[in-house]
Scaffold this active site. Structure first.
Site, PDB file in Angstrom:
ATOM      1  N   GLU A  75     -38.588  -3.783  -7.968  1.00  0.00           N
ATOM      2  CA  GLU A  75     -38.012  -3.571  -9.292  1.00  0.00           C
ATOM      3  C   GLU A  75     -36.865  -4.546  -9.491  1.00  0.00           C
ATOM      4  O   GLU A  75     -36.404  -5.198  -8.551  1.00  0.00           O
ATOM      5  CB  GLU A  75     -37.556  -2.120  -9.475  1.00  0.00           C
ATOM      6  N   HIS A 119     -31.711   1.073 -21.191  1.00  0.00           N
ATOM      7  CA  HIS A 119     -32.978   0.620 -20.629  1.00  0.00           C
ATOM      8  C   HIS A 119     -33.636  -0.328 -21.623  1.00  0.00           C
ATOM      9  O   HIS A 119     -33.729  -0.025 -22.813  1.00  0.00           O
ATOM     10  CB  HIS A 119     -33.905   1.799 -20.333  1.00  0.00           C
ATOM     11  N   ARG A 170     -30.758  -4.756 -15.811  1.00  0.00           N
ATOM     12  CA  ARG A 170     -31.114  -4.097 -17.059  1.00  0.00           C
ATOM     13  C   ARG A 170     -30.182  -4.443 -18.215  1.00  0.00           C
ATOM     14  O   ARG A 170     -30.627  -4.598 -19.358  1.00  0.00           O
ATOM     15  CB  ARG A 170     -31.119  -2.570 -16.849  1.00  0.00           C
ATOM     16  N   HIS A 179     -29.930   5.006 -21.424  1.00  0.00           N
ATOM     17  CA  HIS A 179     -30.765   5.519 -20.339  1.00  0.00           C
ATOM     18  C   HIS A 179     -29.976   6.230 -19.246  1.00  0.00           C
ATOM     19  O   HIS A 179     -30.310   7.344 -18.861  1.00  0.00           O
ATOM     20  CB  HIS A 179     -31.554   4.366 -19.737  1.00  0.00           C
ATOM     21  N   ARG A 190     -26.121   0.285 -12.740  1.00  0.00           N
ATOM     22  CA  ARG A 190     -26.925   0.887 -11.679  1.00  0.00           C
ATOM     23  C   ARG A 190     -28.114   0.007 -11.301  1.00  0.00           C
ATOM     24  O   ARG A 190     -28.842  -0.481 -12.153  1.00  0.00           O
ATOM     25  CB  ARG A 190     -27.445   2.254 -12.141  1.00  0.00           C
TER      26      ARG A 190
END
Length: 561
Positions: free
Chosen positions: A120, A236, A280, A345, A380
């Site tokens: 990811e 997000h 992100r 998000h 994050r």
């Protein structure tokens, strides 16, 4: 399995856990079995943000990986604000916590006998374990089944925590007030654990479920808990632009999907060399900026996520739920791109906690998205959130000695005030309900417009003034004055039309107002851009701001580091 619904609420537990997502469930399971636990959820056990988590859970378990690499990636994503000790704690504990989940019955995907690991964004190694594209649901289902088998855990569903109960002399948290089955009741405990998740519903566009109204952070703030970094909100990049803002997992881009604009141009590399796999916040701003250049209506505009570069069989195996949801909206992911845009998000900030989940208020603990452990910093790293819930939930296994030490010292109730009753007629409540419902719609729009992906001072200051005026207005409602006047241990019966729905409307609107205030104040205070906080008027990071924003009551200050 038939869920046992509590009807007889106890007046005292050893530990109360508020929230039944991954953090709350795993915490309850890790607390020693000889302690009596009350697990509070305002909905049902299956409804939480954790249940919606798709991508997976990160852990350095591959031979070519190591916790030190995991630490490096997390620190890099956190843009200078991660707490190194907390990150090392998370990464080093991750492999054993994954093993614990497997032993509990979590069925992660495998390649043969080996656990399947995917990549990811911002990870340097394949280290994300998954269960198709419904990892959160698999974890929640397994943990729920385990909780229901534990005799020491009493699950209290459709119960709403209203206030934290502090001893007036010691200021120790000794329980909560709870709205349950039409009555406000005070429930005592030696320890209270807040695991209420984030506050995504304060934004008009969010991937969070309706229950994510920041309840734990708001309640803790009102009794003097220290909060940290509330301005850092992860947007997000790829939420489906249909009602509900269903999240299209980052794992889709990790497997090879491309972001394209209306002309079919793969634009993300114009904004960052990693393209779709940049952190992100970078990808979200890239989409926002690109839409600003190409679209007149940012509220409805979208870019497109093209999954066709991924082999069809891999899509079927890895993303069956995404296929299903897109099909519901008439989108065939095998033949056409998916319309997406950013949405709020994940909240990096929260209640300040140490490695044992302790807050500055004795007897009060926080776990999961509600807490600020120092792991996430300003942004994050993907799939560290479920991991944080498990790693830090496991630390509550050391709670037994603390509970025994304070149990006898809990304030004795020598006299119990007379129960009260609150009644409103249909017409009286109708006007209050109309006001609350209107406010419930206004708050997320105000915050999205002024503390969304791009922020600036004048808009935030105007929004703060508006929120403060709304806070004064809601305080004048008769239901507000009644509930806030209750003394500890004083029960109350509420006689309102459709009372459960109405009290939840009041409580969540009140919490969202406080959360809006806290985010706006923190975002206006930080005069730079970093991670999940981007300011149009201060678009660059400032070394003088490589510190945390701390907030207690109405005081804001910088940390010393």
């Amino acid at each position: 399995m038939t869920l046992f619904v509590t009807t007889n609420l106890k007046s005292e537990f050893d530990v109360i856990v508020v929230g039944a997502g991954a953090a709350g469930l795993y915490t309850a399971l890790c607390i020693p079995a000889d302690l009596k636990i009350g697990l509070i959820t305002k909905e049902t056990l299956s409804l939480s943000a954790s249940d919606w988590a798709q991508g997976g859970i990160a852990a350095a378990i591959a031979p070519q990986d190591s916790p030190s690499f995991h630490v490096e990636d997390t620190i890099r994503a956190g843009v200078g604000l991660c707490d190194l000790e907390a990150v090392e704690f998370l990464a080093n504990k991750a492999p054993s916590c994954i093993q614990s989940l497997i032993e509990l019955g979590v069925a992660f995907d495998r390649h043969g006998n080996e656990l399947a690991l995917t990549l990811e964004a911002a990870h340097s190694r394949n280290r994300v374990l998954h269960s198709a594209d419904t990892t959160g649901r698999e974890v929640i289902t397994t943990l729920t089944n385990q909780v229901l088998q534990r005799d020491n855990i009493q699950v209290i569903q459709q119960a709403l925590a209203l206030h934290l109960w502090l001893n007036p002399e010691t200021k120790r948290c000794q329980g909560i007030s709870l709205f349950y089955q039409g009555t406000v009741t005070w429930v005592k405990a030696s320890a209270v654990v807040l695991a209420t998740g984030g506050g995504g519903q304060v934004f008009a566009q969010t991937t969070n479920p309706a229950v994510s109204t920041g309840d734990g952070v708001a309640m803790a703030w009102r009794v003097g808990a220290i909060l940290r970094d509330l301005e850092f909100v992860q947007f997000h990049p790829t939420a489906l632009t249909k009602p509900g803002r269903f999240l299209i997992s980052e794992a889709v881009r990790g497997e090879g999907a491309h972001l394209i604009d209306g002309e079919g141009h793969r634009f993300a590399f114009e904004y960052h060399p990693s393209g779709e796999l940049a952190p992100r916040d970078v990808v979200s701003r890239a989409i926002f900026t690109h839409l600003q250049r190409t679209s007149a209506d940012l509220a409805t505009a979208s870019v497109w996520l093209d999954m066709r570069p991924i082999p069809a069989e891999k899509i079927r195996h890895r993303f069956p739920n995404i296929i299903k949801v897109c099909k519901h909206w008439g989108i065939d992911v095998f033949s056409e791109p998916v319309p997406v845009a950013p949405a709020a998000h994940y909240w990096m900030g929260g209640i300040v906690t140490d490695l044992a989940n302790r807050t500055n208020i004795p007897g009060l603990y926080a776990v999961g998205e509600t807490a600020s452990t120092g792991v996430h910093g300003a942004n994050r790293l993907a799939s560290n959130s479920l991991l944080e819930c498990i790693v830090f939930g496991a630390q509550m296994g050391d709670l037994k000695d603390e509970v025994k030490r304070v149990k006898d010292a809990l304030q004795e109730t020598h006299s119990i005030p007379q129960p009260l009753s609150f009644t409103l007629s249909q017409s009286e409540w109708a006007s209050q309900q109309e006001y609350l419902e209107e406010l419930r719609q206004k708050i997320p729009r105000l915050v999205w417009e002024n503390a969304g992906i791009c922020r600036e001072q004048s808009g935030m200051e105007a929004a703060i003034a508006t929120v403060e005026s709304w806070q004064r207005e809601i305080a004048t409602l008769s239901i507000s004055q009644f509930l806030k006047s209750l003394q500890p241990t004083q029960s109350a019966t509420l006689n309102l039309p459709d009372v459960e729905r109405q009290i939840r409307l009041w409580a969540e609107t009140n919490n969202l107002l406080d959360i809006a205030y806290l985010i706006l104040k923190s975002a206006a205070f930080r005069t730079e851009s970093r991670g999940g906080h981007y300011r149009c008027d201060y678009p660059h990071s400032d070394p003088n701001w490589q510190v945390h924003t701390l907030l207690q009551s109405n005081r804001l200050w910088k940390s010393s580091i």
